[in-house]
Each structure stands twice: as C-alpha cells, then as structure tokens.
Design a protein around this motif. Structure first.
Motif, mmCIF file in Angstrom:
data_model
loop_
_atom_site.group_PDB
_atom_site.id
_atom_site.type_symbol
_atom_site.label_atom_id
_atom_site.label_comp_id
_atom_site.label_asym_id
_atom_site.label_seq_id
_atom_site.Cartn_x
_atom_site.Cartn_y
_atom_site.Cartn_z
ATOM 1 N N PRO A 183 18.670 43.778 37.476
ATOM 2 C CA PRO A 183 19.956 43.552 37.112
ATOM 3 C C PRO A 183 20.775 44.574 37.718
ATOM 4 C CG PRO A 183 19.044 43.954 35.034
ATOM 5 C CD PRO A 183 17.847 43.960 36.125
ATOM 6 N N ILE A 184 20.514 45.847 37.801
ATOM 7 C CA ILE A 184 21.232 46.882 38.237
ATOM 8 C C ILE A 184 21.384 46.679 39.946
ATOM 9 C CG2 ILE A 184 21.883 49.381 38.317
ATOM 10 C CD1 ILE A 184 20.271 49.515 35.804
ATOM 11 N N VAL A 185 20.306 46.798 40.364
ATOM 12 C CA VAL A 185 20.325 46.569 41.938
ATOM 13 C C VAL A 185 20.893 45.314 42.335
ATOM 14 C CG1 VAL A 185 18.556 46.291 43.841
ATOM 15 C CG2 VAL A 185 17.874 47.961 41.982
ATOM 16 N N GLN A 186 20.548 44.330 41.653
ATOM 17 C CA GLN A 186 21.438 42.958 42.140
ATOM 18 C C GLN A 186 23.096 42.907 41.694
ATOM 19 O OE1 GLN A 186 19.638 39.630 42.849
ATOM 20 N NE2 GLN A 186 18.141 41.153 43.425
ATOM 21 N N ALA A 187 23.337 43.744 40.844
ATOM 22 C CA ALA A 187 24.774 43.795 40.541
ATOM 23 C C ALA A 187 25.231 44.617 41.565
ATOM 24 C CB ALA A 187 24.989 44.377 39.083
ATOM 25 N N LYS A 188 24.844 45.768 41.936
ATOM 26 C CA LYS A 188 25.369 46.727 42.985
ATOM 27 C C LYS A 188 25.504 46.033 44.420
ATOM 28 C CE LYS A 188 24.252 50.981 40.761
ATOM 29 N NZ LYS A 188 23.415 52.378 40.864
ATOM 30 N N LYS A 189 24.498 45.209 44.667
ATOM 31 C CA LYS A 189 24.340 44.235 45.914
ATOM 32 C C LYS A 189 25.479 43.161 45.927
ATOM 33 C CE LYS A 189 20.932 42.134 49.307
ATOM 34 N NZ LYS A 189 19.410 41.890 49.191
ATOM 35 N N TYR A 190 25.448 42.652 45.113
ATOM 36 C CA TYR A 190 26.182 41.109 44.864
ATOM 37 C C TYR A 190 27.696 41.388 44.353
ATOM 38 C CZ TYR A 190 22.006 39.354 46.594
ATOM 39 O OH TYR A 190 20.869 39.064 47.373
ATOM 40 N N ASP A 191 27.756 42.365 43.823
ATOM 41 C CA ASP A 191 29.120 42.716 42.986
ATOM 42 C C ASP A 191 29.447 44.177 43.148
ATOM 43 O OD1 ASP A 191 31.477 42.282 41.522
ATOM 44 O OD2 ASP A 191 30.643 42.882 39.794
ATOM 45 N N PRO A 192 29.482 44.570 44.508
ATOM 46 C CA PRO A 192 29.445 46.175 44.615
ATOM 47 C C PRO A 192 30.458 46.898 44.240
ATOM 48 C CG PRO A 192 30.085 44.674 46.866
ATOM 49 C CD PRO A 192 29.558 43.741 45.679
ATOM 50 N N ASN A 193 31.912 46.205 43.956
ATOM 51 C CA ASN A 193 33.123 47.003 43.327
ATOM 52 C C ASN A 193 33.192 46.797 41.987
ATOM 53 O OD1 ASN A 193 33.452 48.058 45.818
ATOM 54 N ND2 ASN A 193 34.449 46.019 46.461
ATOM 55 N N GLY A 194 32.457 45.576 41.243
ATOM 56 C CA GLY A 194 32.407 45.443 39.980
ATOM 57 C C GLY A 194 33.680 44.408 39.612
ATOM 58 N N GLU A 195 34.167 43.817 40.662
ATOM 59 C CA GLU A 195 35.032 42.830 40.349
ATOM 60 C C GLU A 195 34.672 41.777 39.658
ATOM 61 O OE1 GLU A 195 36.986 41.820 44.072
ATOM 62 O OE2 GLU A 195 37.185 43.853 44.710
ATOM 63 N N TYR A 196 33.594 41.120 39.732
ATOM 64 C CA TYR A 196 33.082 40.179 38.923
ATOM 65 C C TYR A 196 32.869 40.646 37.449
ATOM 66 C CZ TYR A 196 29.749 36.442 37.262
ATOM 67 O OH TYR A 196 29.126 35.451 36.692
ATOM 68 N N VAL A 197 32.152 41.657 37.400
ATOM 69 C CA VAL A 197 32.102 42.027 35.908
ATOM 70 C C VAL A 197 33.302 42.617 35.185
ATOM 71 C CG1 VAL A 197 31.245 44.205 34.682
ATOM 72 C CG2 VAL A 197 29.716 43.249 36.210
ATOM 73 N N ARG A 198 34.354 42.999 35.979
ATOM 74 C CA ARG A 198 35.628 43.462 35.196
ATOM 75 C C ARG A 198 36.240 42.068 34.808
ATOM 76 N NH1 ARG A 198 35.578 47.221 39.253
ATOM 77 N NH2 ARG A 198 35.442 49.439 38.736
ATOM 78 N N ARG A 199 36.176 41.168 35.618
ATOM 79 C CA ARG A 199 36.828 39.814 35.141
ATOM 80 C C ARG A 199 36.219 39.041 33.826
ATOM 81 N NH1 ARG A 199 36.833 34.033 38.623
ATOM 82 N NH2 ARG A 199 37.913 33.174 37.121
ATOM 83 N N TRP A 200 34.834 39.372 33.966
ATOM 84 C CA TRP A 200 34.385 38.552 32.715
ATOM 85 C C TRP A 200 33.891 39.309 31.526
ATOM 86 C CZ3 TRP A 200 35.144 33.568 32.461
ATOM 87 C CH2 TRP A 200 35.381 33.100 33.679
ATOM 88 N N VAL A 201 33.926 40.561 31.569
ATOM 89 C CA VAL A 201 33.516 41.587 30.630
ATOM 90 C C VAL A 201 34.775 42.486 30.578
ATOM 91 C CG1 VAL A 201 31.812 43.123 29.714
ATOM 92 C CG2 VAL A 201 31.098 41.569 31.294
ATOM 93 N N PRO A 202 35.868 42.162 29.795
ATOM 94 C CA PRO A 202 37.112 42.791 29.871
ATOM 95 C C PRO A 202 36.910 44.179 29.065
ATOM 96 C CG PRO A 202 37.431 41.082 28.443
ATOM 97 C CD PRO A 202 35.954 40.845 29.053
#
Length: 471
Positions: A398-417
């Motif tokens: 999940p870490i490798v996938q996150a950095k590849k497909y959400d490189p700037n963390g925008e998706y995470v910041r939206r759904w994990v406030p």
C-alpha cells in the motif's frame, strides 16, 4: 389492411433504457405494443438497508425511465411482490404473446427465470454484455477461464457486434395503464455525483470520449490517469452499465468509432475497451461456471477470523492512509476506482488474511455499481482463489502504491482529514513522525498501523505456499 399489434411484456430488470435495447427490437413488420413492467422483489431489496445507495440509484433510474416512456405516451406498470405471482397475472390480463427480459447469469436470476419460464413464454434477450457468453469460446468449444485468451477471441466479435446496432422495424407503442406511484414509497434523494438517467449516461460517455473537451483527462490521458487516485481518470460509467441505462454494445461502438477516426489514440482507446472486456469476461464466467473445475481454495483456506481488524478495514482505521482513504470514500460516495478496489481487496486478503467473502459482502453493501459476478470475480482474482485467479504471490504494497498513484497525497488528505496538515513525505507514512510531531500536526487520534507489512507479506506467502503444497 392494418395488422393488429403484437403484444409483449417488457419485464424491466437491468435494461433501464430505450436506446439499443434488444427487448424493444421488433424483427417483424408488425406494430409492437409493449407493456413495461417492473417488479420490486422484497426478497432482493430486503438484503440492504433502506438508505442503500445502489437501491436509491435503481429507483431514481426507474423514475427517469418512466418519464422517458411517458414522453412516448406510455407508463411503467410497477408492482411490489413475488415475480412468480405477478408476471403471469399481467401476462394473462394483457393478453400478451410473450414476456421479454434481458438475460442475467446470476444464480438467483437463473432460478427465477426457470420457474417463470414454466408459467409464461419467457424470451430472454442479449444486452447485458457486448458479446454473449456463448459466442466467446475456445476452438475446442470450451469456456475461457483466463482473461488474455478470452480477450483475443472477444475483440473481433466485439467489433462485429457493436457495428450491428439493431434497427427498429415497424411501430412500437407503450401501454399507459401502469401505476408508478409505488415509487413514492422509496428513496428519491438525488445523487449529484451520479444523476440517474439515460441522458446522463449518454452525456458522460460522449464527454469522456471527446478528444477536445477534456485534453488533460478522459480518453486523451486514460492510460496514464486510469489508476491515479488523485484524479478523475475513468469514465465512471459503471453504475449506468450496472442498471442498463446505457448499452455496453453502444459504448464499444462509439469507442471503436473514436479508434477508427483517431489511430494516434489506439493505445488509450484499446486500454479502455479492454476494461469493458473484463466486464464481459466475468459475465461469461458466471454463465459458464458449471464448466470449470473446482479450483476454489476458499473453503479450506486458513483465513484469519479477526473481526477487530476486519472492522478497522471496513471503517478506514487500519493506520495505512491510502487504504483508509479508499474505504472512507466507499462508505461516503458508494464508488471507488478499480485501482482502489484492488488495493483494498489485496490488503484484506493478503496482509490481513481475512476471507475475501467478508470483503466482497462489504463492497456489495456499499457500491452503487455493485454487481455480484464482477464483484466476486474481482475479489477471487485478487485473493488468488478460483479459476484463472491472479498468482498468490501478487501482494500489493500500500505504501508503494500510494506514492505511485497519489504522489502528492491529495487523495489521502481529502478522505483522511486527520492527516490533512501533514507534508508529503509523511502523509503516506505518518508513523515515521515522532510523538511530538504527531501532536504538533493535530492528527486527532489517527491510529498506528494494525499490521506490519513485511511480517504480513511473509505470513501470506508462507500460508499460500503450504496450501498449494497440500492440494
């Protein structure tokens, strides 16, 4: 001398459209009088909560279809109850020559159709898939259990089928004695993300396929954006295909047209068409399941019955931001991309070693486009069980996938406030922060990881290898 119309019942199920609907194709030069019927089966809708997003979309789709039919002078005859009791009565009262319905390969539908077929003349038509399951078979007349050879056989047939959109011969009229008022008893909240109508489905398709309206999204950048979690890189047509607000054959027809006129986008369009082929693949597998050997390891796989970790996964509290973002989006919006589905499924079945059926059931409870054959097929493929599944050693990090497909963390910041204030180096790995930094960034109790990725991977590989060695 004018011929009397042929009376047929259109038993509406997963074909809530007027355009390219094989049920409405008249193959004779004789007027067709169609009685549209929809039966709300309590045994099916009773499986879900009153506020289920998929049921809401279905009822809104019915309302929209009824409005379209009213524009043609007709009305849907909507009933609540057992189809085995209702359909024969309407057939008799209307004096129909046959009942037409779109074929559905699910086990529930097959059992239901077999019973009703003994009571009335039931004609099952195509329309659920681009190419019928019986039309994509090997040279030895066997069903494909692996996607790649299926796809090679499917491609030319899909080109042919999508180019042969049916023509309506003669006049078609709809009856207007139906009563759709029963819909008032069910959910009618509008879904801003997925407005339910045939027009909306057509608009989405045309917008996605346009090479000028969306120069940085849509088909133009599909291959590079389809897996991105921080962008809308897909067509988001799946709910409309699920309930038949748009014809899959028409979808492929328009995609092939783009491919023909713009060969420079061959890679993008072909990749997107292959995603539609996966849908046909799962439909075909559901239709031909009796032909496959029993290679499903589900029943005797040593799944971990860890309900606490399962709950953490369900509600987005695993401590892995990308997984938690995916699961929270699912609960709130009822839709996640295919990449997101694979990541969530891999984490549950591989890192946590929890039964894929638990995850599949959770998805079906929350997905607006939930489809049993596609949902189960996808989960089995990721879990490494069943015919033609992915290799058991394929485990997404999940870490490798996150950095590849959400490189700037925008998706995470939206759904994990809780993590919205974290800088990019930490948004996907917040456990790297010191206790002081966690307090400074006000993470509001965001949990630590519930499992160590390296240990979980080793455990999964060891478990799968032992099972394979003994079966």
């Amino acid at each position: 001398m004018a011929q009397s119309p042929k009376k047929v019942i259109w038993w509406i199920r997963r074909d809530m459209r007027l355009i390219d609907n094989p049920v409405l194709t008249n193959d004779i030069d004789r007027p067709l009088l169609v009685c549209p019927v929809f039966v709300i089966d309590p045994t099916l809708i009773g499986k879900y909560s009153a506020h289920n997003i998929r049921l809401e979309f279905m009822f809104n789709s019915l309302r929209s279809l009824n409005a379209d039919i009213e524009n043609e002078g007709g009305r849907i005859n909507i009933h609540y109850g057992n189809p085995h009791e209702i359909i024969p009565v309407i057939y008799s009262e209307f004096g129909a020559s046959e009942v037409r319905a779109q074929y559905d390969p699910s086990q529930v539908s097959r059992i239901r159709d077999t019973k009703i077929g003994k009571l009335v003349p039931l004609k099952l038509t195509s329309g659920l898939s681009v190419v019928g399951a019986s039309d994509v078979r090997s040279q030895s007349d066997k069903a494909y259990k692996i996607f790649t050879p299926f796809y090679k056989s499917w491609w030319n047939k899909a080109i042919y089928n999508s180019s042969k959109l049916p023509k309506i011969n003669g006049e078609i009229q709809f009856t207007n004695f139906g009563d759709p008022s029963i819909l008032n008893k069910f959910l009618s909240n509008s879904n801003k993300q997925f407005p339910a109508s045939e027009i909306e489905a057509q608009t989405r398709l045309n917008s996605f396929l346009s090479l000028t309206k969306s120069p940085t999204l849509g088909m133009v950048k599909y291959k590079s954006n389809k897996d991105r979690l921080d962008k809308i890189g897909t067509s988001q047509l799946s709910p409309y295909l699920r309930f038949g607000l748009i014809s899959p054959r028409l979808v492929v027809n328009k995609a092939f047209d783009v491919l023909t006129r713009n060969p420079e986008f061959t890679s993008e369009v072909s990749t997107w068409i292959s995603e539609l082929a996966w849908r046909d693949f799962y439909i075909a597998k559901a239709s031909n399941m009796h032909e496959f050997e029993d290679v499903n390891f589900t029943e005797y796989f040593p799944w971990r019955l860890d309900f606490e970790q399962y709950q953490s996964w369900c509600f987005g509290k695993t401590g892995y931001p990308i997984i938690d973002a995916i699961m929270r989006q699912l609960r709130i919006e009822g839709w996640i991309s295919n990449r997101a589905r694979m990541l969530a499924a891999s984490f549950l079945t591989k890192q946590l070693l929890i039964d894929w059926r638990w995850g599949a059931n959770w998805f079906m409870q929350h997905l607006i486009d939930g489809d049993s054959f596609a949902n189960d097929g996808g989960w089995k493929w990721i879990a490494g069980v069943g015919a033609g599944a992915a290799p058991f050693f394929r485990i997404f990090n999940p870490i490798v996938q996150a950095k590849k497909y959400d490189p700037n963390g925008e998706y995470v910041r939206r759904w994990v406030p809780e993590l919205s204030g974290l800088p990019s180096p930490y948004v996907h790995e917040p456990w790297l922060l010191t206790n002081g930094q966690r307090l400074d960034n006000k993470m509001n109790g965001y949990p630590l990881p519930i499992v160590d990725l390296h240990e979980a991977r080793d455990r999964a590989l060891t478990t799968y290898k032992k099972l394979r060695a003994t079966t």
